[in-house]
Structure formats: structure tokens, C-alpha cells
Design a protein around this motif. Structure first.
Motif, PDB file in Angstrom:
ATOM      1  N   LYS A  55       0.831  -1.205   0.000  1.00 48.88           N
ATOM      2  CA  LYS A  55       0.000   0.000   0.000  1.00 48.88           C
ATOM      3  C   LYS A  55       0.869   1.259   0.000  1.00 48.88           C
ATOM      4  N   LEU A  56       1.923   1.232   0.821  1.00 48.74           N
ATOM      5  CA  LEU A  56       2.819   2.386   0.891  1.00 48.74           C
ATOM      6  C   LEU A  56       3.586   2.550  -0.418  1.00 48.74           C
ATOM      7  N   TYR A  57       3.942   1.445  -1.043  1.00 49.58           N
ATOM      8  CA  TYR A  57       4.626   1.498  -2.333  1.00 49.58           C
ATOM      9  C   TYR A  57       3.711   2.102  -3.397  1.00 49.58           C
ATOM     10  N   GLU A  58       2.438   1.733  -3.355  1.00 51.28           N
ATOM     11  CA  GLU A  58       1.466   2.319  -4.289  1.00 51.28           C
ATOM     12  C   GLU A  58       1.341   3.828  -4.073  1.00 51.28           C
ATOM     13  N   THR A  59       1.413   4.232  -2.819  1.00 54.11           N
ATOM     14  CA  THR A  59       1.389   5.667  -2.507  1.00 54.11           C
ATOM     15  C   THR A  59       2.577   6.368  -3.147  1.00 54.11           C
ATOM     16  N   MET A  60       3.729   5.729  -3.086  1.00 54.79           N
ATOM     17  CA  MET A  60       4.929   6.297  -3.695  1.00 54.79           C
ATOM     18  C   MET A  60       4.775   6.424  -5.207  1.00 54.79           C
ATOM     19  N   VAL A  61       4.257   5.368  -5.831  1.00 47.88           N
ATOM     20  CA  VAL A  61       4.067   5.386  -7.290  1.00 47.88           C
ATOM     21  C   VAL A  61       3.103   6.504  -7.686  1.00 47.88           C
ATOM     22  N   SER A  62       2.017   6.645  -6.923  1.00 44.91           N
ATOM     23  CA  SER A  62       1.042   7.704  -7.203  1.00 44.91           C
ATOM     24  C   SER A  62       1.678   9.080  -7.087  1.00 44.91           C
ATOM     25  N   ALA A  63       2.538   9.244  -6.077  1.00 41.27           N
ATOM     26  CA  ALA A  63       3.213  10.530  -5.885  1.00 41.27           C
ATOM     27  C   ALA A  63       4.155  10.831  -7.047  1.00 41.27           C
ATOM     28  N   ILE A  64       4.817   9.796  -7.559  1.00 46.41           N
ATOM     29  CA  ILE A  64       5.713   9.984  -8.701  1.00 46.41           C
ATOM     30  C   ILE A  64       4.923  10.441  -9.921  1.00 46.41           C
ATOM     31  N   VAL A  65       3.778   9.805 -10.137  1.00 43.58           N
ATOM     32  CA  VAL A  65       2.929  10.166 -11.276  1.00 43.58           C
ATOM     33  C   VAL A  65       2.482  11.626 -11.167  1.00 43.58           C
ATOM     34  N   LYS A  66       2.213  12.063  -9.940  1.00 45.20           N
ATOM     35  CA  LYS A  66       1.785  13.447  -9.715  1.00 45.20           C
ATOM     36  C   LYS A  66       2.946  14.434  -9.740  1.00 45.20           C
ATOM     37  N   GLY A  67       4.163  13.916  -9.750  1.00 48.02           N
ATOM     38  CA  GLY A  67       5.328  14.793  -9.737  1.00 48.02           C
ATOM     39  C   GLY A  67       5.671  15.309  -8.359  1.00 48.02           C
ATOM     40  N   GLN A  71       6.849  13.684  -1.420  1.00 43.19           N
ATOM     41  CA  GLN A  71       6.046  12.578  -0.912  1.00 43.19           C
ATOM     42  C   GLN A  71       6.621  11.234  -1.353  1.00 43.19           C
ATOM     43  N   SER A  72       7.158  11.185  -2.549  1.00 43.87           N
ATOM     44  CA  SER A  72       7.768   9.950  -3.047  1.00 43.87           C
ATOM     45  C   SER A  72       8.917   9.518  -2.147  1.00 43.87           C
ATOM     46  N   LEU A  73       9.780  10.464  -1.808  1.00 45.68           N
ATOM     47  CA  LEU A  73      10.932  10.141  -0.970  1.00 45.68           C
ATOM     48  C   LEU A  73      10.517   9.812   0.459  1.00 45.68           C
ATOM     49  N   ARG A  74       9.474  10.477   0.951  1.00 47.05           N
ATOM     50  CA  ARG A  74       8.967  10.149   2.297  1.00 47.05           C
ATOM     51  C   ARG A  74       8.463   8.720   2.342  1.00 47.05           C
ATOM     52  N   ALA A  75       7.761   8.309   1.285  1.00 41.45           N
ATOM     53  CA  ALA A  75       7.255   6.942   1.231  1.00 41.45           C
ATOM     54  C   ALA A  75       8.409   5.940   1.216  1.00 41.45           C
ATOM     55  N   ALA A  76       9.449   6.261   0.456  1.00 43.38           N
ATOM     56  CA  ALA A  76      10.623   5.385   0.417  1.00 43.38           C
ATOM     57  C   ALA A  76      11.286   5.303   1.791  1.00 43.38           C
ATOM     58  N   ASP A  77      11.387   6.451   2.474  1.00 41.63           N
ATOM     59  CA  ASP A  77      11.977   6.474   3.813  1.00 41.63           C
ATOM     60  C   ASP A  77      11.145   5.646   4.793  1.00 41.63           C
ATOM     61  N   ASP A  78       9.827   5.753   4.700  1.00 46.10           N
ATOM     62  CA  ASP A  78       8.945   4.998   5.589  1.00 46.10           C
ATOM     63  C   ASP A  78       9.046   3.494   5.326  1.00 46.10           C
ATOM     64  N   LEU A  79       9.193   3.131   4.070  1.00 43.34           N
ATOM     65  CA  LEU A  79       9.354   1.715   3.737  1.00 43.34           C
ATOM     66  C   LEU A  79      10.662   1.178   4.313  1.00 43.34           C
ATOM     67  N   GLN A  80      11.713   1.972   4.240  1.00 45.33           N
ATOM     68  CA  GLN A  80      12.985   1.559   4.843  1.00 45.33           C
ATOM     69  C   GLN A  80      12.835   1.379   6.356  1.00 45.33           C
ATOM     70  N   LYS A  81      12.155   2.318   6.978  1.00 41.75           N
ATOM     71  CA  LYS A  81      12.051   2.328   8.434  1.00 41.75           C
ATOM     72  C   LYS A  81      11.129   1.241   8.962  1.00 41.75           C
ATOM     73  N   PHE A  83       9.312  -1.274   6.981  1.00 38.75           N
ATOM     74  CA  PHE A  83       9.121  -2.523   6.227  1.00 38.75           C
ATOM     75  C   PHE A  83      10.407  -2.947   5.525  1.00 38.75           C
ATOM     76  N   ALA A  84      11.511  -2.813   6.239  1.00 42.13           N
ATOM     77  CA  ALA A  84      12.826  -3.056   5.643  1.00 42.13           C
ATOM     78  C   ALA A  84      12.989  -4.474   5.106  1.00 42.13           C
ATOM     79  N   ARG A  85      12.271  -5.424   5.693  1.00 40.91           N
ATOM     80  CA  ARG A  85      12.468  -6.826   5.313  1.00 40.91           C
ATOM     81  C   ARG A  85      11.608  -7.248   4.124  1.00 40.91           C
ATOM     82  N   THR A  86      10.838  -6.318   3.576  1.00 42.94           N
ATOM     83  CA  THR A  86      10.014  -6.644   2.413  1.00 42.94           C
ATOM     84  C   THR A  86      10.726  -6.192   1.134  1.00 42.94           C
ATOM     85  N   PRO A  87      10.434  -6.842   0.007  1.00 42.41           N
ATOM     86  CA  PRO A  87      11.041  -6.422  -1.263  1.00 42.41           C
ATOM     87  C   PRO A  87      10.657  -5.002  -1.663  1.00 42.41           C
ATOM     88  N   TYR A  88       9.492  -4.531  -1.162  1.00 48.21           N
ATOM     89  CA  TYR A  88       9.032  -3.188  -1.539  1.00 48.21           C
ATOM     90  C   TYR A  88      10.004  -2.110  -1.078  1.00 48.21           C
TER      91      TYR A  88
END
Length: 219
Positions: A55-67, A71-81, A83-88
Motif C-alpha cells: 500500500k505504501l509502495y502504491e502511494t509512492m508510485v502515485s506521488a511519482i505520477v503526480k510529480g 512525498q515519493s521520498l517520504r514513502a521510500a523512507d517509511d518503507l525503509q524504516k 518494512f525493511a524486510r520486504t522487497p518493496y
């Protein structure tokens, strides 16, 4: 019905066995049950983590589409923090590194690539992160950058990426004007690449250009 002598003897032996080993048997059964419960719980936790991460990855993709890069980088940071053990997390970090590099924030891009190179569980993402990190470090051109890139290239190449590992080593030599060593690495990379038919033609053309630049001959 009364037990005969043999049945009574067997029952007495069973009781004696139970009296002697019941604590051990109970402990083993308890451990097995706990292990099963833990495994089942981990499976549920892992599936839950993957769902939330997607879900968070989809949020990142949506933010990228919107330019919306922030928000894209925040989503990536949150995924690292979280959900680090997931491929996302690795996928998002690779994309975030590209976004950061494209806007000139090379230091941030390197941070994302370092994280992925350390934490990715998928060999493909791991190899891609390391190779891209080496490229960024070479482009930086500092003494520490070359040293870090050298350490990565000294690692055992991830299976299937041997040719690209050799090509990056050639890049490492070339930028330091060590043309003889660069030529050797590029030629070794070409031999490996020629055996790996699954690589795209663009990869072969780029390596051919590099070979030509150092006077190598691609057979």
C-alpha cells in the motif's frame, strides 16, 4: 473386564515409563506447539507486512505520477524504516535513488543505494544497487569514493551479474587513466556478456563503445 497378567505387566511398565519421562515428553510437546504457533504467527506477520508495504509502495508510485518528489521520498523512507524486510523497501529505495540523482541530490541518491546494497534480500535488487552505487561513486571521483567502489568490486559478483561487475571494474580503471587495466576488464566483461544471451543488446553496444575507446577488440 479384569486384565490378564501380561496386560497388567505392560500397563505397569507404561506407568513407570510415564513417571520417569513425563516432564521431558511434556517439555518437548510444549516446545513443538510453541514453535508451530511462532511459525504460524510469523507467516501471518509476514503477509501483513507485505500488504501494508504494498500500500505504501502504491502511494509512492502515485506521488511519482503526480510529480510530488517530496512525498515519493517520504514513502521510500517509511518503507525503509517500517518494512525493511520486504522487497518493496528495496524497490522503493532504488527508485528514490534515481529520483534524487535526477534532481542533482547525489548524496541522497548514494544513501538510498547504500541502504539497498546492505538490506536488499533479493539478489537482483542487491546487484543493481551495488552496480549503481559503484557508478555514482566513480562519478563523484573522490579518493574515498574510489576506495568504497573498489571494496564493492572486490566482493564476489552476484550470480548472473559477473559481466557487469567486470565492466564496472573497467570503468573504475578508466576514470583513473589506467587504460591497460580497463581494456583487460572490458575484454573479460565482453567474454562473459557474450555467454549471457539474456542481456539486452543495448548492454552489448555500450560495452563495445567502451572497448573501442581503449583500443580493445570485441570478438
Amino acid at each position: 473386564m479384569p486384565l490378564d497378567l501380561e496386560e497388567q505387566e505392560q500397563l505397569d511398565q507404561l506407568k513407570a515409563f510415564w513417571q520417569k519421562y513425563r516432564n521431558l515428553i511434556t517439555g518437548v510437546l510444549t516446545a513443538v506447539l510453541f514453535a508451530y504457533a511462532a511459525y504460524s504467527g510469523y507467516g501471518w506477520w509476514r503477509n501483513s507486512q507485505a500488504l501494508e508495504a504494498s500500500k505504501l509502495y502504491e502511494t509512492m508510485v502515485s506521488a511519482i505520477v503526480k510529480g510530488d518528489q517530496a512525498q515519493s521520498l517520504r514513502a521510500a523512507d517509511d518503507l525503509q524504516k517500517d518494512f525493511a524486510r520486504t522487497p518493496y523497501a528495496a524497490m522503493a529505495s532504488l527508485i528514490a535513488a534515481r529520483l534524487a540523482a535526477d534532481t542533482g541530490n547525489v548524496a541522497k541518491a548514494i544513501d538510498y543505494l547504500r541502504w539497498t546494497a546492505k538490506n536488499a534480500s533479493n539478489d537482483g535488487y542487491l546487484a543493481l544497487a551495488k552496480l549503481r552505487l559503484v557508478t555514482q561513486l566513480i562519478e563523484q571521483g573522490g579518493e574515498k569514493d574510489f576506495a568504497e567502489a573498489d571494496q564493492i568490486l572486490k566482493e564476489t559478483p552476484i550470480a548472473g551479474f559477473e559481466a557487469l561487475w567486470l565492466e564496472r571494474r573497467g570503468d573504475w580503471y578508466l576514470v583513473q587513466k589506467k587504460n591497460t587495466e580497463a581494456k583487460k576488464s572490458y575484454e573479460d566483461a565482453w567474454k562473459k556478456l557474450d555467454q549471457a544471451k539474456e542481456f539486452p543488446e543495448e548492454a552489448r553496444r555500450l560495452l563495445k563503445v567502451k572497448l573501442d575507446a581503449v583500443g580493445g577488440v570485441a570478438q
